[in-house]
Every structure is written in C-alpha cells, then in structure tokens.
Design a protein around this motif. Structure first.
Motif, PDB file in Angstrom:
ATOM      1  N   THR A  50       0.832  -1.201   0.000  1.00 16.69           N
ATOM      2  CA  THR A  50       0.000   0.000   0.000  1.00 16.69           C
ATOM      3  C   THR A  50       0.866   1.251   0.000  1.00 16.69           C
ATOM      4  O   THR A  50       2.029   1.227   0.403  1.00 16.69           O
ATOM      5  CB  THR A  50      -0.918   0.033   1.237  1.00 16.69           C
ATOM      6  OG1 THR A  50      -0.124   0.259   2.408  1.00 16.69           O
ATOM      7  CG2 THR A  50      -1.686  -1.271   1.398  1.00 16.69           C
ATOM      8  N   ILE A  51       0.279   2.355  -0.451  1.00 17.02           N
ATOM      9  CA  ILE A  51       0.902   3.672  -0.347  1.00 17.02           C
ATOM     10  C   ILE A  51      -0.112   4.586   0.330  1.00 17.02           C
ATOM     11  O   ILE A  51      -1.281   4.620  -0.066  1.00 17.02           O
ATOM     12  CB  ILE A  51       1.295   4.254  -1.723  1.00 17.02           C
ATOM     13  CG1 ILE A  51       2.251   3.319  -2.469  1.00 17.02           C
ATOM     14  CG2 ILE A  51       1.937   5.627  -1.553  1.00 17.02           C
ATOM     15  CD1 ILE A  51       2.545   3.764  -3.906  1.00 17.02           C
ATOM     16  N   THR A  52       0.340   5.291   1.348  1.00 16.71           N
ATOM     17  CA  THR A  52      -0.532   6.231   2.046  1.00 16.71           C
ATOM     18  C   THR A  52       0.150   7.599   2.111  1.00 16.71           C
ATOM     19  O   THR A  52       1.367   7.711   1.988  1.00 16.71           O
ATOM     20  CB  THR A  52      -0.844   5.753   3.481  1.00 16.71           C
ATOM     21  OG1 THR A  52       0.386   5.552   4.175  1.00 16.71           O
ATOM     22  CG2 THR A  52      -1.630   4.454   3.465  1.00 16.71           C
ATOM     23  N   ILE A  53      -0.664   8.631   2.317  1.00 13.57           N
ATOM     24  CA  ILE A  53      -0.139   9.992   2.479  1.00 13.57           C
ATOM     25  C   ILE A  53      -0.124  10.308   3.967  1.00 13.57           C
ATOM     26  O   ILE A  53      -1.169  10.289   4.618  1.00 13.57           O
ATOM     27  CB  ILE A  53      -1.004  11.021   1.719  1.00 13.57           C
ATOM     28  CG1 ILE A  53      -1.065  10.678   0.229  1.00 13.57           C
ATOM     29  CG2 ILE A  53      -0.443  12.440   1.931  1.00 13.57           C
ATOM     30  CD1 ILE A  53      -2.027  11.545  -0.567  1.00 13.57           C
ATOM     31  N   HIS A  54       1.060  10.585   4.495  1.00 12.48           N
ATOM     32  CA  HIS A  54       1.217  10.879   5.929  1.00 12.48           C
ATOM     33  C   HIS A  54       0.514  12.197   6.266  1.00 12.48           C
ATOM     34  O   HIS A  54       0.714  13.206   5.581  1.00 12.48           O
ATOM     35  CB  HIS A  54       2.707  10.950   6.259  1.00 12.48           C
ATOM     36  CG  HIS A  54       2.988  11.143   7.707  1.00 12.48           C
ATOM     37  ND1 HIS A  54       2.739  10.162   8.643  1.00 12.48           N
ATOM     38  CD2 HIS A  54       3.470  12.216   8.389  1.00 12.48           C
ATOM     39  CE1 HIS A  54       3.077  10.621   9.840  1.00 12.48           C
ATOM     40  NE2 HIS A  54       3.513  11.856   9.707  1.00 12.48           N
TER      41      HIS A  54
END
Length: 193
Positions: free
Chosen positions: A109-113
């Motif tokens: 997954t890729i998330t935006i902090h």
C-alpha cells in the motif's frame, strides 16, 4: 523484459520464473506541483494477511517504524520523506521461501502521511507505480503503473503477492481508500488507537 499490468490483472511470478526466491518490490510516486502549505510525505506499507484477509498480529504490519515482518521474510527499506528523484521511492525485500505458511497474501500500500491535516490526497499524486524485481539479478519482472484516476483518496492498495497452488502470483489492485492508513489497518484486522 517486464510484464506491464493493467488494473485487475494477475500474473504468475514464481511459475514463470523458476528458482526465483528473493524479490524486491519497488514503489514510487511524484507529488504534483500543488501548494497545500506542507510537503508531501508518502509511505509504503505492507500487510501480511491470512486466508481471511486479516493480519495475524500487529507484527504483520510492516512500515517505516516496524521494518521487518514474517519472521524476517519481509523487510522495508525505510522511509523516504520527499519522494524526490527518479526510480523507486521505497523498497520492500521479500524472501518468498521464508514467508510463514499461514501468510496467504502480502498487500502493498501507499498512504499519504497526515493527509487530512495537510489537505492532501491522491488526486495530487502522479506517476505512482509498483514493480517487482529479482533481488539476485536486478531484472524488473512485473510493473504496474497506476492510472491517474484518484481524487479524494488518501491511501491506495497498489498490488498483492498471493499464494496459488504452491506458487506466488501478483495482482495489480489499484484500489483507493479514504481515511488513510487507519482505514486500511482497520480493514486488515488491526486495532487502531
């Protein structure tokens, strides 16, 4: 030559690459030139899942603060705070033969902090991709470039490695989530405090 996947496609990994046991999963992205008042910090995270699609414990959540899981079979390279430059922004090494037998799937997954407080989302991110390389040769085996069809999402499941009849396959998922990492973690069975 790498196999280029479209959203929803699945491909054999170990069956078509006999002897392949150690891979590197590279994830990359670029932040568009939006001024949201804060820098973008995207993070790659990995969830080791059982047959039910849930983590067995918080140790099955691999990210920049817990960079190893699956008894050392999955290792995160560490956090890239800017995403600047070409190539992979973050990498995860997977020793396919050492992944515990009760791990049926590995989700990337890729998330935006801090997306909500920074007023950021995947509509402001471009050129996101995931690729699978042979650790031994460095050869790119599989690549999935995510199309720019996100808007308000703050997390994306980009792809999954999964077991099928004793072999490993890769699925190009490309599913967006609102609620960032907390929403993903909850869906995968973790208690978010």
């Amino acid at each position: 030559m790498a196999i280029s996947l479209q959203k929803g496609q699945k491909v054999d990994l170990t069956k078509t690459n006999p002897g392949l046991s150690k891979i590197v999963v590279g994830l990359g992205w670029d932040a568009n030139k939006f001024d949201t008042g804060a820098a973008f910090d995207l993070d790659a995270s990995v969830f080791l899942l059982n047959e039910s699609g849930k983590t067995r414990s918080e140790k099955d959540f691999v990210f920049y603060n817990n960079n190893e899981g699956g008894n050392g079979s999955v290792v995160h390279s560490g956090d890239n705070l800017t995403g600047a430059g070409d190539g992979d922004d973050e990498q995860v090494k997977v020793d396919l033969q050492s992944v515990p037998q009760d791990v049926a799937k590995i989700a990337f997954t890729i998330t935006i902090h801090d997306a909500e407080s920074r007023n950021q989302n995947f509509g402001q991110v471009s050129n996101a991709f995931v690729r699978v390389l042979s650790e031994e040769t460095g050869e790119e085996l599989i690549r999935y470039d995510l199309a720019e069809d996100f808007s308000i999402e703050t997390a994306v499941v980009v792809g999954e490695l999964y077991r099928h009849n004793g072999e490993w396959k890769f699925s190009a998922v490309g599913s967006g989530y609102q609620g960032g990492l907390a929403a993903l973690a909850t869906d995968y069975g973790l208690q978010v405090g």
